[in-house]
Design a protein around this motif. Structure first.
Motif, short mmCIF file in Angstrom:
data_model
loop_
_atom_site.label_atom_id
_atom_site.label_comp_id
_atom_site.label_asym_id
_atom_site.label_seq_id
_atom_site.Cartn_x
_atom_site.Cartn_y
_atom_site.Cartn_z
N UNK B 41 0.85 -1.20 0.00
CA UNK B 41 0.00 0.00 0.00
C UNK B 41 0.87 1.24 0.00
N UNK B 42 0.53 2.20 -0.85
CA UNK B 42 1.34 3.40 -0.98
C UNK B 42 0.66 4.60 -0.35
N UNK B 56 -6.33 5.61 -13.01
CA UNK B 56 -5.93 4.21 -13.26
C UNK B 56 -4.92 4.12 -14.39
N UNK B 57 -5.14 4.93 -15.42
CA UNK B 57 -4.19 4.96 -16.53
C UNK B 57 -2.81 5.41 -16.05
N UNK B 58 -2.81 6.49 -15.26
CA UNK B 58 -1.56 7.03 -14.72
C UNK B 58 -0.85 5.97 -13.88
N UNK B 59 -1.60 5.34 -13.01
CA UNK B 59 -1.00 4.34 -12.12
C UNK B 59 -0.42 3.19 -12.94
N UNK B 91 8.28 17.33 -9.64
CA UNK B 91 6.81 17.34 -9.68
C UNK B 91 6.27 16.06 -9.04
N UNK B 92 6.94 14.92 -9.32
CA UNK B 92 6.52 13.65 -8.69
C UNK B 92 6.57 13.78 -7.17
N UNK B 93 7.74 14.28 -6.71
CA UNK B 93 7.96 14.37 -5.27
C UNK B 93 6.94 15.32 -4.64
N UNK B 94 6.72 16.46 -5.29
CA UNK B 94 5.82 17.45 -4.70
C UNK B 94 4.42 16.90 -4.50
N UNK B 95 4.01 15.96 -5.36
CA UNK B 95 2.66 15.44 -5.24
C UNK B 95 2.60 14.18 -4.37
N UNK B 96 3.63 13.35 -4.47
CA UNK B 96 3.55 12.04 -3.82
C UNK B 96 4.13 12.01 -2.41
N UNK B 97 4.98 12.97 -2.09
CA UNK B 97 5.58 12.95 -0.75
C UNK B 97 5.07 14.16 0.03
N UNK B 112 8.29 4.31 4.70
CA UNK B 112 6.98 4.83 4.36
C UNK B 112 7.03 5.84 3.21
N UNK B 113 8.24 6.29 2.87
CA UNK B 113 8.42 7.22 1.73
C UNK B 113 7.85 6.58 0.47
N UNK B 114 7.13 7.36 -0.34
CA UNK B 114 6.41 6.82 -1.50
C UNK B 114 7.31 5.93 -2.37
N UNK B 115 8.52 6.41 -2.68
CA UNK B 115 9.40 5.64 -3.58
C UNK B 115 9.98 4.42 -2.87
N UNK B 116 10.33 4.63 -1.59
CA UNK B 116 11.04 3.56 -0.87
C UNK B 116 10.15 2.38 -0.57
N UNK B 117 8.84 2.60 -0.46
CA UNK B 117 7.94 1.49 -0.13
C UNK B 117 8.11 0.36 -1.15
#
Lengths: 242, 207
Positions: B41-42, B56-59, B91-97, B112-117
Protein backbone atom coordinates in the motif's frame (compact mmCIF):
# COMPACT_ATOMS: atom_id res chain seq x y z
CA UNK A 1 -9.20 53.05 -21.61
CA UNK A 2 -9.34 53.23 -17.86
CA UNK A 3 -7.54 55.92 -15.94
CA UNK A 4 -4.95 53.48 -14.67
CA UNK A 5 -4.23 52.00 -18.10
CA UNK A 6 -3.78 55.42 -19.64
CA UNK A 7 -1.50 56.36 -16.79
CA UNK A 8 0.57 53.23 -17.26
CA UNK A 9 0.85 53.83 -20.97
CA UNK A 10 2.02 57.41 -20.43
CA UNK A 11 4.38 56.33 -17.73
CA UNK A 12 5.99 53.64 -19.87
CA UNK A 13 6.13 55.76 -23.01
CA UNK A 14 7.79 58.48 -20.95
CA UNK A 15 10.58 56.04 -20.38
CA UNK A 16 10.85 54.98 -24.01
CA UNK A 17 14.34 54.89 -25.41
CA UNK A 18 15.67 52.70 -22.67
CA UNK A 19 14.86 49.76 -24.95
CA UNK A 20 13.80 46.35 -23.59
CA UNK A 21 10.23 45.73 -22.60
CA UNK A 22 11.03 45.23 -18.99
CA UNK A 23 12.72 48.48 -18.10
CA UNK A 24 11.06 50.38 -15.33
CA UNK A 25 13.44 53.32 -15.15
CA UNK A 26 16.59 54.46 -16.95
CA UNK A 27 19.41 52.18 -15.96
CA UNK A 28 17.27 49.68 -14.08
CA UNK A 29 16.71 46.45 -15.99
CA UNK A 30 14.64 43.98 -14.09
CA UNK A 31 14.39 41.23 -16.68
CA UNK A 32 16.28 41.37 -19.89
CA UNK A 33 16.18 37.61 -20.23
CA UNK A 34 13.20 36.40 -22.22
CA UNK A 35 11.65 33.19 -20.98
CA UNK A 36 11.57 30.41 -23.54
CA UNK A 37 8.53 28.12 -23.46
CA UNK A 38 9.26 25.32 -20.98
CA UNK A 39 8.79 22.59 -23.59
CA UNK A 40 11.09 24.17 -26.15
CA UNK A 41 14.72 22.98 -26.30
CA UNK A 42 17.49 25.55 -25.86
CA UNK A 43 19.07 26.82 -29.03
CA UNK A 44 22.59 27.71 -30.11
CA UNK A 45 21.31 31.02 -31.42
CA UNK A 46 21.67 32.23 -27.85
CA UNK A 47 24.93 32.50 -25.93
CA UNK A 48 24.49 33.53 -22.34
CA UNK A 49 27.11 35.78 -20.88
CA UNK A 50 27.77 37.93 -17.89
CA UNK A 51 29.53 41.22 -17.31
CA UNK A 52 30.86 42.15 -13.88
CA UNK A 53 31.93 45.67 -13.02
CA UNK A 54 34.17 45.11 -10.01
CA UNK A 55 34.38 48.83 -9.22
CA UNK A 56 30.66 48.83 -8.49
CA UNK A 57 30.83 45.75 -6.30
CA UNK A 58 31.13 47.61 -3.03
CA UNK A 59 31.47 44.39 -1.00
CA UNK A 60 33.82 42.68 -3.46
CA UNK A 61 31.10 40.19 -4.34
CA UNK A 62 30.03 38.95 -0.89
CA UNK A 63 26.34 39.48 -1.71
CA UNK A 64 26.74 37.45 -4.90
CA UNK A 65 28.41 34.61 -3.02
CA UNK A 66 25.67 34.57 -0.40
CA UNK A 67 22.97 34.58 -3.06
CA UNK A 68 24.73 31.69 -4.84
CA UNK A 69 24.96 29.69 -1.62
CA UNK A 70 21.28 30.19 -0.93
CA UNK A 71 20.21 29.40 -4.48
CA UNK A 72 22.25 26.23 -4.81
CA UNK A 73 22.58 25.16 -1.19
CA UNK A 74 26.37 24.83 -0.99
CA UNK A 75 28.68 26.16 1.69
CA UNK A 76 27.52 24.29 4.79
CA UNK A 77 29.32 21.00 4.24
CA UNK A 78 29.71 19.60 7.73
CA UNK A 79 32.56 17.14 7.33
CA UNK A 80 34.73 18.71 4.64
CA UNK A 81 37.86 20.68 5.47
CA UNK A 82 38.82 24.02 3.90
CA UNK A 83 40.43 22.38 0.91
CA UNK A 84 37.46 20.12 0.30
CA UNK A 85 34.68 22.70 0.70
CA UNK A 86 32.50 23.46 -2.28
CA UNK A 87 33.45 26.67 -4.13
CA UNK A 88 30.98 27.63 -6.80
CA UNK A 89 32.10 31.23 -6.65
CA UNK A 90 35.10 32.68 -4.82
CA UNK A 91 36.32 36.10 -3.89
CA UNK A 92 39.81 36.55 -5.30
CA UNK A 93 42.04 39.37 -4.14
CA UNK A 94 44.62 40.56 -6.64
CA UNK A 95 47.48 43.00 -6.07
CA UNK A 96 49.36 44.65 -8.87
CA UNK A 97 53.05 44.39 -7.97
CA UNK A 98 54.11 47.60 -9.65
CA UNK A 99 51.54 49.99 -8.19
CA UNK A 100 50.37 47.99 -5.20
CA UNK A 101 46.78 48.48 -6.25
CA UNK A 102 44.57 45.74 -4.83
CA UNK A 103 41.22 44.63 -6.13
CA UNK A 104 38.76 41.96 -5.23
CA UNK A 105 36.71 40.10 -7.77
CA UNK A 106 34.25 37.21 -7.74
CA UNK A 107 35.54 34.29 -9.82
CA UNK A 108 33.39 31.39 -10.88
CA UNK A 109 33.11 29.17 -13.95
CA UNK A 110 33.85 31.47 -16.87
CA UNK A 111 31.69 29.43 -19.28
CA UNK A 112 34.40 29.18 -21.94
CA UNK A 113 33.48 28.62 -25.55
CA UNK A 114 36.28 26.05 -25.85
CA UNK A 115 36.17 24.70 -22.33
CA UNK A 116 39.18 22.61 -21.20
CA UNK A 117 36.99 20.77 -18.68
CA UNK A 118 34.77 19.51 -21.50
CA UNK A 119 37.81 18.40 -23.49
CA UNK A 120 39.27 16.24 -20.75
CA UNK A 121 36.11 14.60 -19.38
CA UNK A 122 36.27 10.83 -20.02
CA UNK A 123 32.51 10.26 -19.76
CA UNK A 124 31.07 13.38 -21.35
CA UNK A 125 29.64 14.50 -18.04
CA UNK A 126 31.41 17.85 -18.23
CA UNK A 127 29.41 19.48 -20.99
CA UNK A 128 28.55 22.72 -22.72
CA UNK A 129 24.90 23.32 -23.48
CA UNK A 130 23.88 24.71 -26.86
CA UNK A 131 23.38 28.12 -25.26
CA UNK A 132 26.98 28.23 -23.99
CA UNK A 133 26.40 27.28 -20.36
CA UNK A 134 29.06 24.86 -19.10
CA UNK A 135 27.88 22.40 -16.46
CA UNK A 136 28.33 18.91 -15.06
CA UNK A 137 25.83 16.20 -15.93
CA UNK A 138 26.01 14.53 -12.54
CA UNK A 139 24.09 11.50 -13.79
CA UNK A 140 27.17 10.32 -15.64
CA UNK A 141 29.98 12.02 -13.67
CA UNK A 142 32.29 9.40 -12.17
CA UNK A 143 34.15 11.86 -9.97
CA UNK A 144 37.58 11.45 -11.58
CA UNK A 145 38.27 15.18 -11.17
CA UNK A 146 40.20 15.58 -14.42
CA UNK A 147 38.09 18.67 -15.11
CA UNK A 148 39.15 20.21 -11.82
CA UNK A 149 42.76 19.89 -12.88
CA UNK A 150 42.08 21.16 -16.38
CA UNK A 151 40.20 24.29 -15.35
CA UNK A 152 42.53 27.31 -15.36
CA UNK A 153 40.12 29.25 -13.12
CA UNK A 154 39.94 26.68 -10.30
CA UNK A 155 36.20 26.93 -10.69
CA UNK A 156 35.23 23.37 -9.92
CA UNK A 157 34.93 21.49 -6.67
CA UNK A 158 34.22 17.94 -5.63
CA UNK A 159 31.56 16.83 -3.16
CA UNK A 160 33.30 14.82 -0.46
CA UNK A 161 30.39 13.96 1.79
CA UNK A 162 26.87 12.61 1.77
CA UNK A 163 24.41 15.47 1.42
CA UNK A 164 20.75 15.79 2.32
CA UNK A 165 18.17 18.53 1.80
CA UNK A 166 19.54 19.80 -1.49
CA UNK A 167 17.73 22.57 -3.32
CA UNK A 168 15.09 21.17 -5.69
CA UNK A 169 16.60 23.01 -8.66
CA UNK A 170 20.18 22.02 -7.85
CA UNK A 171 20.81 18.33 -7.30
CA UNK A 172 24.20 17.79 -5.64
CA UNK A 173 25.72 14.58 -4.42
CA UNK A 174 28.79 12.88 -3.04
CA UNK A 175 31.31 11.70 -5.60
CA UNK A 176 30.50 14.21 -8.31
CA UNK A 177 32.14 17.42 -9.44
CA UNK A 178 30.19 20.66 -9.46
CA UNK A 179 30.58 24.28 -10.44
CA UNK A 180 28.69 27.43 -11.33
CA UNK A 181 26.04 26.55 -13.90
CA UNK A 182 24.94 30.14 -14.42
CA UNK A 183 21.75 29.12 -12.59
CA UNK A 184 20.43 27.06 -15.53
CA UNK A 185 17.22 26.38 -13.69
CA UNK A 186 16.56 30.12 -13.34
CA UNK A 187 17.77 31.00 -16.84
CA UNK A 188 15.49 28.37 -18.39
CA UNK A 189 12.63 29.97 -16.49
CA UNK A 190 13.53 33.39 -17.87
CA UNK A 191 15.14 34.73 -14.71
CA UNK A 192 18.58 36.19 -14.11
CA UNK A 193 21.22 34.16 -12.27
CA UNK A 194 20.98 34.61 -8.51
CA UNK A 195 24.27 36.56 -8.27
CA UNK A 196 23.13 39.06 -10.89
CA UNK A 197 19.92 39.64 -8.98
CA UNK A 198 21.94 40.11 -5.80
CA UNK A 199 24.12 42.84 -7.33
CA UNK A 200 22.08 44.34 -10.19
CA UNK A 201 24.07 47.57 -10.13
CA UNK A 202 27.35 45.80 -10.89
CA UNK A 203 26.38 42.78 -12.97
CA UNK A 204 24.67 42.32 -16.26
CA UNK A 205 23.40 39.08 -17.74
CA UNK A 206 22.23 38.56 -21.28
CA UNK A 207 22.62 37.09 -24.74
CA UNK A 208 26.05 37.73 -26.26
CA UNK A 209 24.83 36.64 -29.71
CA UNK A 210 22.02 39.19 -29.79
CA UNK A 211 23.56 42.50 -30.80
CA UNK A 212 20.57 44.38 -29.42
CA UNK A 213 20.90 42.97 -25.91
CA UNK A 214 22.10 45.37 -23.25
CA UNK A 215 25.21 43.30 -22.53
CA UNK A 216 26.23 43.16 -26.22
CA UNK A 217 25.72 46.89 -26.59
CA UNK A 218 27.90 47.83 -23.64
CA UNK A 219 30.54 45.26 -24.56
CA UNK A 220 30.63 46.62 -28.08
CA UNK A 221 31.04 50.13 -26.77
CA UNK A 222 33.45 49.61 -23.88
CA UNK A 223 34.81 46.06 -24.30
CA UNK A 224 35.24 43.64 -21.44
CA UNK A 225 38.29 41.90 -20.00
CA UNK A 226 38.63 38.12 -19.90
CA UNK A 227 40.68 36.59 -17.13
CA UNK A 228 43.63 34.76 -18.71
CA UNK A 229 42.69 36.01 -22.17
CA UNK A 230 46.00 34.51 -23.35
CA UNK A 231 44.42 31.05 -23.18
CA UNK A 232 41.96 32.10 -25.90
CA UNK A 233 39.03 30.33 -24.32
CA UNK A 234 36.54 33.05 -25.28
CA UNK A 235 34.90 33.19 -21.88
CA UNK A 236 31.26 34.03 -21.37
CA UNK A 237 32.05 35.97 -18.19
CA UNK A 238 33.69 39.34 -18.74
CA UNK A 239 34.95 41.92 -16.27
CA UNK A 240 35.29 45.64 -16.02
CA UNK A 241 37.84 47.27 -13.74
CA UNK A 242 40.68 44.74 -13.86
CA UNK B 1 8.28 -60.35 -24.29
CA UNK B 2 11.64 -59.33 -23.04
CA UNK B 3 11.77 -56.62 -25.67
CA UNK B 4 8.38 -55.29 -24.59
CA UNK B 5 9.44 -55.21 -20.97
CA UNK B 6 12.62 -53.36 -21.78
CA UNK B 7 10.64 -50.74 -23.73
CA UNK B 8 8.33 -50.38 -20.78
CA UNK B 9 11.17 -49.92 -18.31
CA UNK B 10 12.83 -47.44 -20.66
CA UNK B 11 9.57 -45.49 -20.77
CA UNK B 12 9.38 -45.56 -17.00
CA UNK B 13 13.00 -44.39 -16.70
CA UNK B 14 12.32 -41.47 -19.00
CA UNK B 15 9.01 -40.46 -17.53
CA UNK B 16 10.09 -40.43 -13.90
CA UNK B 17 12.31 -37.35 -14.19
CA UNK B 18 9.59 -35.73 -16.29
CA UNK B 19 7.02 -36.40 -13.61
CA UNK B 20 9.36 -35.06 -10.96
CA UNK B 21 9.87 -31.91 -12.99
CA UNK B 22 6.15 -31.50 -13.58
CA UNK B 23 5.29 -31.96 -9.94
CA UNK B 24 8.03 -29.48 -8.95
CA UNK B 25 6.68 -26.91 -11.39
CA UNK B 26 3.12 -27.34 -10.24
CA UNK B 27 4.15 -26.98 -6.60
CA UNK B 28 6.12 -23.82 -7.41
CA UNK B 29 3.28 -22.31 -9.41
CA UNK B 30 0.78 -23.21 -6.73
CA UNK B 31 2.92 -21.67 -4.02
CA UNK B 32 3.46 -18.55 -6.18
CA UNK B 33 -0.26 -18.16 -6.70
CA UNK B 34 -0.67 -18.50 -2.98
CA UNK B 35 1.78 -15.58 -2.51
CA UNK B 36 0.44 -12.08 -1.96
CA UNK B 37 1.22 -10.58 -5.36
CA UNK B 38 -0.39 -7.23 -4.59
CA UNK B 39 2.11 -4.37 -4.34
CA UNK B 40 2.42 -2.76 -0.92
CA UNK B 41 0.00 0.00 0.00
CA UNK B 42 1.34 3.40 -0.98
CA UNK B 43 0.98 6.81 0.55
CA UNK B 44 -1.85 8.82 -1.00
CA UNK B 45 -0.82 11.62 -3.37
CA UNK B 46 -1.63 15.15 -2.35
CA UNK B 47 -3.34 15.96 -5.63
CA UNK B 48 -6.02 13.68 -7.06
CA UNK B 49 -7.06 13.19 -10.67
CA UNK B 50 -10.44 14.38 -11.88
CA UNK B 51 -11.65 10.90 -12.74
CA UNK B 52 -10.81 7.35 -11.68
CA UNK B 53 -10.18 6.44 -15.30
CA UNK B 54 -7.32 8.92 -15.68
CA UNK B 55 -5.92 7.89 -12.34
CA UNK B 56 -5.93 4.21 -13.26
CA UNK B 57 -4.19 4.96 -16.53
CA UNK B 58 -1.56 7.03 -14.72
CA UNK B 59 -1.00 4.34 -12.12
CA UNK B 60 -0.74 1.54 -14.69
CA UNK B 61 1.63 3.53 -16.90
CA UNK B 62 3.87 4.78 -14.13
CA UNK B 63 4.04 1.44 -12.33
CA UNK B 64 5.60 -0.07 -15.43
CA UNK B 65 7.42 2.84 -17.05
CA UNK B 66 8.37 5.44 -14.43
CA UNK B 67 12.06 4.62 -14.65
CA UNK B 68 12.16 5.09 -18.42
CA UNK B 69 10.12 8.27 -18.31
CA UNK B 70 12.38 9.72 -15.62
CA UNK B 71 15.53 8.70 -17.47
CA UNK B 72 14.27 10.26 -20.70
CA UNK B 73 13.18 13.43 -18.95
CA UNK B 74 16.46 13.84 -17.08
CA UNK B 75 18.41 13.97 -20.35
CA UNK B 76 15.87 16.32 -21.91
CA UNK B 77 16.34 18.61 -18.93
CA UNK B 78 20.12 18.45 -18.59
CA UNK B 79 20.95 18.73 -22.29
CA UNK B 80 18.01 20.67 -23.73
CA UNK B 81 16.78 22.67 -20.77
CA UNK B 82 13.24 21.32 -21.06
CA UNK B 83 11.70 21.83 -17.67
CA UNK B 84 8.05 20.89 -18.07
CA UNK B 85 6.21 19.47 -15.09
CA UNK B 86 5.39 16.18 -16.82
CA UNK B 87 7.76 13.42 -15.64
CA UNK B 88 9.77 15.97 -13.68
CA UNK B 89 11.17 14.29 -10.57
CA UNK B 90 10.43 17.39 -8.51
CA UNK B 91 6.81 17.34 -9.68
CA UNK B 92 6.52 13.65 -8.69
CA UNK B 93 7.96 14.37 -5.27
CA UNK B 94 5.82 17.45 -4.70
CA UNK B 95 2.66 15.44 -5.24
CA UNK B 96 3.55 12.04 -3.82
CA UNK B 97 5.58 12.95 -0.75
CA UNK B 98 4.09 15.09 2.01
CA UNK B 99 6.10 18.02 3.39
CA UNK B 100 5.76 16.61 6.89
CA UNK B 101 4.87 13.14 8.11
CA UNK B 102 4.23 12.51 11.79
CA UNK B 103 5.78 15.90 12.46
CA UNK B 104 9.02 15.07 10.68
CA UNK B 105 10.49 15.44 7.22
CA UNK B 106 9.82 12.23 5.33
CA UNK B 107 13.13 11.04 3.86
CA UNK B 108 13.76 8.22 1.42
CA UNK B 109 15.47 6.26 4.17
CA UNK B 110 12.03 5.89 5.78
CA UNK B 111 10.19 2.82 4.37
CA UNK B 112 6.98 4.83 4.36
CA UNK B 113 8.42 7.22 1.73
CA UNK B 114 6.41 6.82 -1.50
CA UNK B 115 9.40 5.64 -3.58
CA UNK B 116 11.04 3.56 -0.87
CA UNK B 117 7.94 1.49 -0.13
CA UNK B 118 8.09 -0.33 -3.49
CA UNK B 119 11.84 -0.09 -3.98
CA UNK B 120 12.30 -1.76 -0.62
CA UNK B 121 9.67 -4.39 -1.49
CA UNK B 122 11.38 -5.39 -4.74
CA UNK B 123 14.91 -4.74 -3.39
CA UNK B 124 15.81 -2.32 -6.22
CA UNK B 125 18.40 0.30 -5.27
CA UNK B 126 17.15 3.86 -5.43
CA UNK B 127 19.87 6.20 -6.70
CA UNK B 128 17.94 9.40 -7.42
CA UNK B 129 18.10 10.70 -3.88
CA UNK B 130 21.88 10.55 -3.64
CA UNK B 131 21.70 13.95 -5.33
CA UNK B 132 18.04 14.97 -5.62
CA UNK B 133 16.04 16.14 -2.66
CA UNK B 134 13.57 13.50 -1.49
CA UNK B 135 10.80 15.72 -0.09
CA UNK B 136 9.01 18.87 -1.25
CA UNK B 137 10.90 22.08 -0.55
CA UNK B 138 9.65 25.57 -1.11
CA UNK B 139 11.83 27.40 -3.63
CA UNK B 140 14.25 29.91 -2.12
CA UNK B 141 13.02 33.45 -2.06
CA UNK B 142 16.09 35.03 -0.54
CA UNK B 143 18.00 35.98 -3.64
CA UNK B 144 14.94 37.50 -5.21
CA UNK B 145 14.01 39.32 -2.06
CA UNK B 146 17.60 40.61 -1.91
CA UNK B 147 17.16 42.07 -5.32
CA UNK B 148 13.87 43.64 -4.28
CA UNK B 149 15.61 45.08 -1.25
CA UNK B 150 18.44 46.41 -3.41
CA UNK B 151 15.93 47.85 -5.80
CA UNK B 152 13.99 49.56 -3.04
CA UNK B 153 17.19 51.05 -1.69
CA UNK B 154 18.32 52.16 -5.13
CA UNK B 155 18.42 55.70 -6.42
CA UNK B 156 16.26 54.74 -9.40
CA UNK B 157 13.45 53.64 -7.13
CA UNK B 158 13.44 56.89 -5.21
CA UNK B 159 13.46 58.77 -8.50
CA UNK B 160 10.43 56.86 -9.73
CA UNK B 161 8.68 57.36 -6.44
CA UNK B 162 9.25 61.10 -6.49
CA UNK B 163 8.23 61.26 -10.16
CA UNK B 164 5.01 59.45 -9.40
CA UNK B 165 4.29 61.51 -6.33
CA UNK B 166 4.84 64.71 -8.29
CA UNK B 167 2.69 63.67 -11.22
CA UNK B 168 -0.15 61.48 -10.08
CA UNK B 169 -2.38 60.89 -7.16
CA UNK B 170 -1.35 58.56 -4.37
CA UNK B 171 -3.87 55.85 -5.13
CA UNK B 172 -2.64 55.39 -8.69
CA UNK B 173 0.95 55.56 -7.51
CA UNK B 174 0.41 52.65 -5.18
CA UNK B 175 -1.32 50.62 -7.85
CA UNK B 176 1.25 51.26 -10.55
CA UNK B 177 4.20 50.49 -8.31
CA UNK B 178 2.64 47.21 -7.38
CA UNK B 179 1.84 46.37 -10.98
CA UNK B 180 5.14 47.32 -12.57
CA UNK B 181 7.30 45.47 -10.10
CA UNK B 182 6.02 41.93 -10.17
CA UNK B 183 7.83 39.00 -8.64
CA UNK B 184 6.21 35.68 -8.05
CA UNK B 185 7.10 35.10 -4.44
CA UNK B 186 5.23 35.38 -1.20
CA UNK B 187 7.60 38.03 0.05
CA UNK B 188 6.49 40.35 -2.67
CA UNK B 189 3.08 40.57 -1.16
CA UNK B 190 4.80 41.81 2.00
CA UNK B 191 6.70 44.38 0.00
CA UNK B 192 3.51 45.44 -1.70
CA UNK B 193 1.68 45.81 1.56
CA UNK B 194 4.65 47.74 2.96
CA UNK B 195 4.39 50.00 -0.03
CA UNK B 196 0.68 50.52 0.33
CA UNK B 197 1.07 51.05 4.06
CA UNK B 198 3.75 53.62 3.43
CA UNK B 199 1.65 55.26 0.76
CA UNK B 200 -1.44 55.34 2.91
CA UNK B 201 0.48 56.67 5.92
CA UNK B 202 2.00 59.32 3.69
CA UNK B 203 -1.43 60.19 2.43
CA UNK B 204 -2.63 60.45 6.00
CA UNK B 205 0.24 62.71 6.99
CA UNK B 206 -0.30 64.87 3.91
CA UNK B 207 -3.87 65.40 4.90
Amino acid sequence: MSKIDSYRRNFLSGLAGTAAAVTIAPGVFLREVQAKPADEPISDKVRWGMLIDINKLSDGGDACIEACKKEHGWGDEKHSNDQQDAQWIRKVKVTEKMTGKTMSLPVMCQHCETAPCVDVCPTGASMKRADGIVQVNKHICIGCRYCMMACPYKARSFVHETLVDQRPGTPRGKGTVESCNMCVNRVDAGKNPACVDAAPEAMLFGDLNDENSQISKVLKQYGGTQIRADLELNTGVRYWGI
Amino acid sequence: MLRIQSTFTRFLKQSVPLAVLLSFLSVTLLSLSACDSEPPALMKASKQFDSDEIRDKHVAHMRKNHMDELMHKRDETVYNGIRTQKYSLNACINCHVPEQHNGEVLRHTNPEHFCSTCHGYVAAKLDCFECHVDHPVKQPTTSISNSIQNYHNSKAHTEIKSYIQANVSDEIATLSLAKNVTFDTNEVSDVKTDQSNKASSKKGSDQ
